[in-house]
Design a protein around this motif. Structure first.
Motif, PDB file in Angstrom:
ATOM      1  N   ASN A  40    -101.917 -73.525  27.864  1.00 29.39           N
ATOM      2  CA  ASN A  40    -101.345 -73.299  26.673  1.00 29.39           C
ATOM      3  C   ASN A  40    -102.217 -74.048  25.585  1.00 29.39           C
ATOM      4  O   ASN A  40    -103.254 -74.421  26.036  1.00 29.39           O
ATOM      5  N   CYS A  41    -102.031 -73.427  24.534  1.00 25.09           N
ATOM      6  CA  CYS A  41    -103.009 -74.132  23.364  1.00 25.09           C
ATOM      7  C   CYS A  41    -102.298 -74.384  22.145  1.00 25.09           C
ATOM      8  O   CYS A  41    -101.449 -73.434  21.478  1.00 25.09           O
ATOM      9  N   VAL A  42    -102.604 -75.544  21.383  1.00 27.60           N
ATOM     10  CA  VAL A  42    -101.953 -75.659  20.065  1.00 27.60           C
ATOM     11  C   VAL A  42    -102.931 -75.489  19.086  1.00 27.60           C
ATOM     12  O   VAL A  42    -104.155 -75.844  19.267  1.00 27.60           O
ATOM     13  N   ILE A  43    -102.527 -75.034  17.940  1.00 31.56           N
ATOM     14  CA  ILE A  43    -103.522 -74.401  16.845  1.00 31.56           C
ATOM     15  C   ILE A  43    -102.913 -75.017  15.378  1.00 31.56           C
ATOM     16  O   ILE A  43    -101.663 -75.384  15.485  1.00 31.56           O
ATOM     17  N   ALA A  44    -103.853 -75.076  14.495  1.00 30.59           N
ATOM     18  CA  ALA A  44    -103.486 -75.478  13.140  1.00 30.59           C
ATOM     19  C   ALA A  44    -104.527 -74.904  12.174  1.00 30.59           C
ATOM     20  O   ALA A  44    -105.829 -74.457  12.734  1.00 30.59           O
ATOM     21  N   THR A  88    -103.253 -78.159  26.940  1.00 32.10           N
ATOM     22  CA  THR A  88    -104.670 -77.962  27.816  1.00 32.10           C
ATOM     23  C   THR A  88    -105.697 -77.726  26.647  1.00 32.10           C
ATOM     24  O   THR A  88    -106.655 -78.420  26.795  1.00 32.10           O
ATOM     25  N   GLY A  89    -105.408 -76.943  25.644  1.00 35.43           N
ATOM     26  CA  GLY A  89    -106.397 -76.654  24.739  1.00 35.43           C
ATOM     27  C   GLY A  89    -105.620 -76.914  23.130  1.00 35.43           C
ATOM     28  O   GLY A  89    -104.728 -77.029  23.036  1.00 35.43           O
ATOM     29  N   GLY A  90    -106.600 -77.177  22.478  1.00 37.44           N
ATOM     30  CA  GLY A  90    -106.430 -77.052  20.944  1.00 37.44           C
ATOM     31  C   GLY A  90    -107.469 -76.229  20.129  1.00 37.44           C
ATOM     32  O   GLY A  90    -108.711 -76.070  20.688  1.00 37.44           O
ATOM     33  N   LEU A  91    -107.040 -75.728  18.954  1.00 37.51           N
ATOM     34  CA  LEU A  91    -107.674 -74.971  18.021  1.00 37.51           C
ATOM     35  C   LEU A  91    -107.466 -75.224  16.658  1.00 37.51           C
ATOM     36  O   LEU A  91    -106.624 -74.672  16.377  1.00 37.51           O
ATOM     37  N   MET A  92    -108.548 -75.639  15.888  1.00 42.00           N
ATOM     38  CA  MET A  92    -108.394 -75.890  14.615  1.00 42.00           C
ATOM     39  C   MET A  92    -109.192 -74.988  13.776  1.00 42.00           C
ATOM     40  O   MET A  92    -110.263 -74.851  13.946  1.00 42.00           O
ATOM     41  N   ILE A 133     -99.144 -61.376  28.623  1.00 42.63           N
ATOM     42  CA  ILE A 133     -98.994 -61.649  27.131  1.00 42.63           C
ATOM     43  C   ILE A 133     -98.453 -63.090  27.230  1.00 42.63           C
ATOM     44  O   ILE A 133     -97.371 -63.427  27.897  1.00 42.63           O
ATOM     45  N   GLY A 134     -99.179 -64.118  26.453  1.00 43.31           N
ATOM     46  CA  GLY A 134     -98.170 -65.332  26.404  1.00 43.31           C
ATOM     47  C   GLY A 134     -97.340 -65.449  25.246  1.00 43.31           C
ATOM     48  O   GLY A 134     -97.013 -64.290  24.820  1.00 43.31           O
TER      49      GLY A 134
END
Length: 441
Positions: A40-44, A88-92, A133-134
């Motif tokens: 999983n990955c949270v983005i903003a 697990t991951g993050g992407l800004m 697909i996620g």
């Protein structure tokens, strides 16, 4: 395009196009699956015009790699970092202080930015073939609750304390105002409409004329100016004077020394000597790191430092809360300063002055040759040379020069610090020598 621990940055639709954004997002998805148990990955994103489109590309590319995406929408970088501790991951999606035509991807693992070794492994990652697909989710952050639990708001408002906020039309809009309201801090705001600002994205270099006037005319205690993604904070004093960004860090360090009992601090090599002096004078230990948020954090972990940051970017880091520069946290801490602490910090800082500049260089420049020639040209003037990050020439106990390659732009960063009386002379003597060396290569 610039690739470093500070992220992948470029001018959108020139050297950073949709294909590159998709490729790096897919690589990151494969990297997460190869190296971590979670998927999983949270983005903003910040408020740049290209952010929404890039977010769609990033989301689709991660989903294609089987990564579940949790989307905060427009949110400051420190909020993304705080939230990323649960994923697990993050992407800004941001280019931080770079000009508006730029954008980029800032990659996180386990709530922190990539270290140099992580970046090397990432760039060696092979993209997986499509499997499943996620899932995509829209979420709200818990940052506001978390910071209120960390720093409890006072029971009564301080009717005499008022600040001005220059949101810069950035991601701090709709967050900083709510945060300061929670602490009963009264404020007047400018550039508070998302995506619209009368100044540039970087308050450390932009003249904050409107904020200075706002503070002076309305007799406010402070002015706070945020960059477009909310991790940098520059302060304007009660006289309407824009303070150097190192004072942001000094204010925060002084507060946590006096109120939290912190003793260990890590700062980047280009941070003002005033902060080193303050920490040592108050019985603390100071450690130094290469410039760059992730470099500071890595050194913090190695030395078990409780806080620190980068003076040059007005960036305060308290890793127990957020593993990045946190302008929102800094605004809360500075709002609780006593007048005595403010005066003490300004007095110490007034002994020093910095000049920070940059010079554009070709991306294909042979940096090894360049720095060998700079070393040869300047070494006879220095009492010591530090090779940790570019070249830092110690001229005397109150003067230094740093020459280094930027992590975020194709420029040579050239910084000077000395006493208020000597720094201009230091700049005039050495800046042209450094530029001349580069031009002759």
């Amino acid at each position: 395009m610039k690739i470093s621990i500070s992220g992948i940055r470029g001018i959108f639709n020139e050297d950073l196009g949709i294909q590159e954004i998709s490729r790096f997002s897919r690589i990151f998805g494969s990297y997460l699956k190869d190296n971590f148990a979670g998927t999983n990955c949270v983005i903003a994103r910040d408020s740049r015009p290209s952010g929404e489109l890039i977010a769609e590309v990033v989301t689709g590319s991660l989903l294609e790699q089987g990564i579940d995406v949790y989307d905060l929408g427009v949110a400051p970088t420190p909020i993304l970092f705080r939230e990323a501790r649960k994923y697990t991951g993050g992407l800004m999606i941001t280019a931080s202080h770079n000009p508006l035509p730029w954008n980029g991807l800032k990659l996180l693992i386990n709530g922190r930015g990539l270290f140099e070794s992580d970046l090397e492994r990432l760039l060696e990652t092979k993209i997986h073939e499509h499997s499943q697909i996620g899932h995509n989710f829209k979420i709200d952050p818990h940052y506001m609750t978390d910071i209120l639990n960390l720093f409890h708001p006072p029971n009564q408002s301080n009717v005499d304390f008022k600040v001005g906020i220059d949101f810069g039309g950035g991601a701090a809009c709709n967050y900083t105002d709510r945060l300061l309201n929670s602490y009963h801090v009264k404020y007047l705001g400018i550039n508070d409409r998302m995506g619209f600002s009368s100044r540039g994205p970087d308050p450390t270099s932009d003249p904050l004329v409107d904020l200075c006037n706002l503070v002076k005319i309305n007799k406010l205690n402070f002015g706070f100016a945020f960059d477009i993604d909310g991790d940098r904070l520059v302060v304007v004093n009660s006289d309407g004077v824009q303070l150097n960004p190192d004072l942001t860090l000094l204010f925060c360090v002084a507060n946590v020394i006096n109120n939290n009992g912190f003793k260990k601090f890590t700062i980047s090599l280009d941070t003002s000597l005033a902060i080193e002096k303050y920490v040592r004078d108050h019985g603390g230990k100071i450690y130094f790191s290469k410039v760059g948020e992730s470099n500071v954090l890595r050194r913090m972990i190695e030395t078990q430092s409780e806080s620190g940051g980068e003076g040059s970017s007005g960036g305060f880091i308290m890793p127990s809360f957020t593993s990045c520069r946190d302008g929102l946290l800094a605004s809360v801490i500075i709002s609780s300063l006593t007048q005595d602490l403010i005066k003490e910090c300004i007095t110490i800082s007034s002994d020093f002055r910095q000049i920070r500049t940059k010079y554009p260089i070709n991306a294909k420049t042979d940096n090894k040759v360049l720095f060998e020639k700079i070393l040869s040209a300047l070494k006879s003037y220095s009492t010591d040379i530090i090779y940790t990050d570019g070249l830092k020439f110690i001229i005397d106990d109150k003067s230094w020069i740093i020459v280094r390659i930027s992590n975020t732009e194709h420029v040579l960063r050239i910084s000077f610090e000395s006493t208020t009386e000597k720094v201009d002379s230091l700049f005039k003597t050495f800046y042209d020598k450094i530029v001349e060396v580069y031009e002759k290569i």
